[in-house]
Enzyme design. Structure first.
Site, short mmCIF file in Angstrom:
data_model
loop_
_atom_site.label_atom_id
_atom_site.label_comp_id
_atom_site.label_asym_id
_atom_site.label_seq_id
_atom_site.Cartn_x
_atom_site.Cartn_y
_atom_site.Cartn_z
N ASP A 159 -7.86 -5.48 0.11
CA ASP A 159 -8.33 -6.39 -0.95
C ASP A 159 -7.92 -7.84 -0.73
O ASP A 159 -8.31 -8.71 -1.52
CB ASP A 159 -7.77 -5.90 -2.29
CG ASP A 159 -8.34 -4.55 -2.65
OD1 ASP A 159 -7.56 -3.60 -2.85
OD2 ASP A 159 -9.58 -4.43 -2.66
N HIS A 219 0.86 -1.19 0.00
CA HIS A 219 0.00 0.00 0.00
C HIS A 219 0.89 1.24 0.00
O HIS A 219 1.94 1.26 0.63
CB HIS A 219 -0.90 0.03 1.25
CG HIS A 219 -2.08 0.91 1.09
ND1 HIS A 219 -2.03 2.26 1.33
CD2 HIS A 219 -3.34 0.65 0.68
CE1 HIS A 219 -3.21 2.79 1.09
NE2 HIS A 219 -4.03 1.84 0.69
C1 SDX Z 1 -6.29 -0.08 -2.89
O1 SDX Z 1 -4.56 4.47 -2.13
C2 SDX Z 1 -5.46 3.83 -1.48
O2 SDX Z 1 -5.84 4.20 -0.37
C3 SDX Z 1 -6.05 2.64 -2.21
C4 SDX Z 1 -7.03 1.79 -1.42
C5 SDX Z 1 -8.31 2.54 -1.12
O3 SDX Z 1 -9.01 2.15 -0.18
O4 SDX Z 1 -8.65 3.44 -1.92
O5 SDX Z 1 -6.45 1.38 -0.19
C6 SDX Z 1 -7.44 0.55 -2.21
O6 SDX Z 1 -6.03 0.23 -4.02
C7 SDX Z 1 -5.41 -1.05 -2.13
C8 SDX Z 1 -4.16 -1.53 -2.97
C9 SDX Z 1 -4.65 -2.64 -3.88
N1 SDX Z 1 -3.60 -2.99 -4.86
C10 SDX Z 1 -2.96 -4.17 -4.77
O7 SDX Z 1 -3.11 -4.98 -3.86
C11 SDX Z 1 -2.04 -4.45 -5.95
C12 SDX Z 1 -0.68 -4.96 -5.43
N2 SDX Z 1 -0.03 -3.88 -4.75
C13 SDX Z 1 0.94 -3.07 -5.47
O8 SDX Z 1 0.63 -2.90 -6.82
C14 SDX Z 1 1.40 -1.84 -4.72
O9 SDX Z 1 1.70 -2.23 -3.46
C15 SDX Z 1 0.49 -0.62 -4.63
C16 SDX Z 1 0.03 -0.17 -5.98
C17 SDX Z 1 -0.70 -0.91 -3.79
C18 SDX Z 1 1.29 0.51 -3.99
O10 SDX Z 1 2.28 0.85 -4.88
P1 SDX Z 1 3.36 2.03 -4.51
O11 SDX Z 1 3.01 2.72 -3.26
O12 SDX Z 1 3.56 2.84 -5.73
O13 SDX Z 1 4.60 1.19 -4.15
P2 SDX Z 1 5.66 0.68 -5.19
O14 SDX Z 1 4.95 0.11 -6.37
O15 SDX Z 1 6.66 1.78 -5.41
O16 SDX Z 1 6.30 -0.52 -4.38
C19 SDX Z 1 7.36 -0.27 -3.48
C20 SDX Z 1 8.24 -1.50 -3.64
C21 SDX Z 1 8.57 -1.80 -5.09
O17 SDX Z 1 9.85 -2.42 -5.12
P3 SDX Z 1 11.15 -1.49 -5.48
O18 SDX Z 1 10.83 -0.79 -6.78
O19 SDX Z 1 11.28 -0.52 -4.30
O20 SDX Z 1 12.28 -2.49 -5.55
O21 SDX Z 1 7.53 -2.66 -3.15
C22 SDX Z 1 7.34 -3.57 -4.23
C23 SDX Z 1 7.55 -2.82 -5.52
O22 SDX Z 1 8.05 -3.69 -6.52
N3 SDX Z 1 5.96 -4.04 -4.13
C24 SDX Z 1 5.56 -5.29 -4.28
C25 SDX Z 1 4.18 -5.26 -4.05
N4 SDX Z 1 3.79 -4.01 -3.79
C26 SDX Z 1 4.88 -3.25 -3.86
N5 SDX Z 1 6.23 -6.42 -4.58
C27 SDX Z 1 5.49 -7.55 -4.65
N6 SDX Z 1 4.15 -7.62 -4.43
C28 SDX Z 1 3.47 -6.49 -4.14
N7 SDX Z 1 2.14 -6.54 -3.92
#
Ligand code: SDX
Length: 429
Positions: free
Chosen positions: A364, A306
Site C-alpha cells: 500500500d 506486515h
Molecule cells: C495489507 O495480511 C495481508 O497479506 C494483507 C495484505 C494483503 O495483500 O492482503 O498484504 C494487504 O493489509 C497490507 C498492510 C496494510 N496496513 C498498513 O500499512 C497499516 C500499517 N501497518 C500496521 O498496522 C501493521 O504493520 C499491520 C497491521 C500491517 C501488521 O500488524 P501485526 O502483524 O499485527 O503487527 P503488530 O501490530 O503486532 O506490530 C508489531 C510491532 C508493534 O510494536 P510492539 O507492540 O511490538 O512494540 O511493530 C509496530 C507495532 O506497534 N508496528 C508499527 C507499524 N506496524 C507495526 N509501528 C509503526 N508503524 C507501523 N506501520
C-alpha cells in the site's frame, strides 16, 4: 505430509500430534484432535501462529520477501503476464493455453454489464457515499439479481458466479466512482481490454471520445495483478469463513469487501496517501517517524509493516518501479508526494525501531501515488484493491467449496466473563 510427531506434556499426561509438511514453507502441527484428547483449546487471537486451511494457490515467504501465485513469482507475472491471465491461473491452477485464454477472456468480456435494474440500486445512495460502502452493498445485492448462480452445490453455477464477479467488479467500482462525482455511468465496451475498460468507465464522459493511455492501462493492469491474492489475509479469511456456512458467493465476496475496507488492511493505501499529504514535505518526516515510534501515540506509518513480510514486500518494489514509469510518462516525476514517500522510506529503513521490528514498505505504500497520478481520488484506492482481490477471494472460496473435507468454521474461546448467576428483579437492583 510426514510421519513426524509433536509431543505435548500436560497435567502429567503425554499427547502426540502429527506434524504435516507442505510443498514449501513452515511445517504445521495437526491439532484437530487436541480438544478431544486434552479438553484444552489452543489460544491464538489474531492467528499469529495458526494455519486455518491447506491451500495451493498463493505462497508468501516473509523472510525472503517472495510471493508466488500457483508457484510463479509475482515479479515475473507483473512483468510478463496480464491480470486476466493471472486470474485464470489463480482460478484454475495452471497458465492457460492460447485457446483456453481466448475462451476465458471472451467469457469475462461477456459478463461485464450489470443488470440494468442495478442502476436504481446505486441511485439509492447519497452522492457522498464512500465507494466502498456502495461496492459492499452492490456486491451483496448481486445475489438478488443473479439467482441462477447462487447454488453453491452446482459446479456450473460456481463457475458462472466466479466469472460474473471478476467481470462485474470493474463496472461496479467505476459506477461507484461516477455516482460520487455526479457523472453519468459509462457502459463497458467489448473491444477494450480489462484494465482499459475500467479506466474508460471511470474517466470517459458522453460529451467526448476518451482514448485510454496504453501506459496507464498497463500500470492499472499491473496494479490489479499485484493485488490479486495473498494467502489467508483478513479479507480472504472472512470470505472463507462466510463461505464455510454455504452462503452464496456474492454474499461471501461482499463480506470480503467489508473486511478489506479497514485501514489496517486494504484501507491502508487511502490512509497512506493521506498521511504522505499530511507530512507534506521531507523536513516534517522526522516528526512523523517519532510519532510512529511513540507507544502512547496510536499513529502508525501507513503502508509500512506486515504480519508476514519481515523483509521487503515484493509488490512494493514493483509498485515503486511502476510509480516512476507512470509519473515520468505524465511528466511529473518530481511529484512532491513521491519525494516524501522515497525520503520517508529511506529514513525509516535506517531507523533502529523499524529495523528491529522489521518494518518495510508494503503493497500500500506506493500504490496510492500511482492511482493519484492516474487521476483517482483517495476514496477509490481501496475500491481498486477490492476489484483486484475479487479473483483471489473467489479462487480461495472455490478451493474451499471443492474440498470434500470442508467444514463450517467455528472457533472457540477462553471465557473470562461471569460464571452462572440468578436473575435479580429490577425492584431489587
Ligand atoms: C495489507 O495480511 C495481508 O497479506 C494483507 C495484505 C494483503 O495483500 O492482503 O498484504 C494487504 O493489509 C497490507 C498492510 C496494510 N496496513 C498498513 O500499512 C497499516 C500499517 N501497518 C500496521 O498496522 C501493521 O504493520 C499491520 C497491521 C500491517 C501488521 O500488524 P501485526 O502483524 O499485527 O503487527 P503488530 O501490530 O503486532 O506490530 C508489531 C510491532 C508493534 O510494536 P510492539 O507492540 O511490538 O512494540 O511493530 C509496530 C507495532 O506497534 N508496528 C508499527 C507499524 N506496524 C507495526 N509501528 C509503526 N508503524 C507501523 N506501520
Amino acid at each position: 505430509m510426514t510421519d513426524r510427531i509433536a509431543k505435548l506434556e500436560l497435567n502429567g499426561e503425554s499427547y502426540e500430534f502429527p506434524v504435516l509438511s507442505g510443498t514449501v514453507g513452515p511445517d504445521v502441527i495437526d491439532i484437530r484432535t487436541l480438544y478431544a484428547k486434552t479438553g484444552h483449546f489452543t489460544f491464538d487471537p489474531g492467528y499469529t501462529s495458526t494455519g486455518s486451511t491447506e491451500s495451493g494457490i498463493t505462497y508468501i515467504d516473509g523472510g525472503q520477501g517472495t510471493l508466488l501465485y500457483r508457484g510463479y513469482p509475482i515479479e515475473q507475472l507483473a512483468e510478463k503476464s496480464s491480470f486476466l491471465e493471472v486470474s485464470y491461473l489463480l482460478l484454475n491452477g495452471e497458465l492457460p493455453s492460447k485457446a483456453e485464454f481466448a475462451e476465458f477472456e471472451e467469457k469475462i468480456t461477456r459478463h461485464t454489464m450489470l443488470h440494468e435494474q442495478m442502476v436504481k440500486f446505486f441511485e439509492g445512495f447519497r452522492r457522498d457515499a464512500h465507494p466502498m460502502a456502495i461496492i459492499c452493498g452492490a456486491v451483496g445485492a448481486m445475489s438478488a439479481f443473479y439467482h441462477d448462480s447462487t447454488d453453491i452445490t452446482d459446479p456450473k453455477q460456481r463457475v458462472i458466479a466466479s466469472h460474473r464477479l471478476i467481470a462485474k467488479m470493474p463496472t461496479i467500482a467505476a459506477w461507484a466512482y461516477k455516482y460520487s462525482v455526479g457523472q453519468p455511468f459509462i457502459y463497458p465496451r467489448n473491444d477494450l481490454g480489462f484494465a482499459a475498460n475500467f479506466l474508460r468507465m471511470c474517466f470517459a464522459v458522453p460529451a467526448e471520445e476518451y482514448v485510454v493511455s496504453p501506459t496507464m492501462a498497463r500500470a492499472m493492469d499491473r496494479i490489479f495483478t499485484l493485488h490479486a491474492d495473498h494467502e489467508q489475509n483478513a479479507s480472504t479469511s472472512t470470505v472463507r469463513l462466510a463461505g464455510s456456512s454455504h452462503a452464496n458467493p456474492f454474499a461471501c465476496i461482499a463480506a470480503g469487501v467489508a473486511s478489506l475496507w479497514g485501514p489496517a488492511h486494504g484501507g491502508a493505501n487511502e490512509a497512506c496517501l493521506n498521511m504522505l499529504r499530511e507530512i507534506g514535505s521531507v523536513d516534517r518526516i522526522p516528526e512523523f517517524i517519532e510519532r510512529a515510534k511513540d507507544k502512547n501515540d496510536p499513529f502508525r506509518l501507513m503502508g509500512f509493516g506486515h504480519r508476514v513480510y519481515k523483509n521487503f514486500d515484493p509488490r512494493a518494489k514493483v509498485m515503486q518501479q511502476t510509480a516512476h514509469e507512470v509519473l515520468s510518462e505524465l511528466g511529473v516525476e518530481n511529484n512532491p508526494t513521491l519525494q516524501v514517500a522515497q525520503e520517508l522510506e529511506r529514513i525509516a529503513l535506517e531507523d533502529d525501531y523499524f529495523i528491529e521490528k522489521k518494518l518495510y514498505p508494503n503493497v500500500d505504500f506506493y500504490s496510492g501515488i500511482i492511482l493519484d497520478a492516474i487521476g483517482f481520488p483517495t476514496s477509490m484506492f481501496t475500491a481498486i484493491f477490492a476489484l483486484a482481490r475479487t479473483v483471489g477471494w473467489i479462487s480461495q472460496w472455490k478451493e474451499m467449496i471443492d474440498d470434500p473435507k470442508q467444514k463450517i468454521g467455528r472457533p472457540r474461546q477462553l471465557y473470562t466473563g461471569a460464571t452462572a448467576r440468578d436473575y435479580i428483579d429490577i425492584s431489587e437492583r
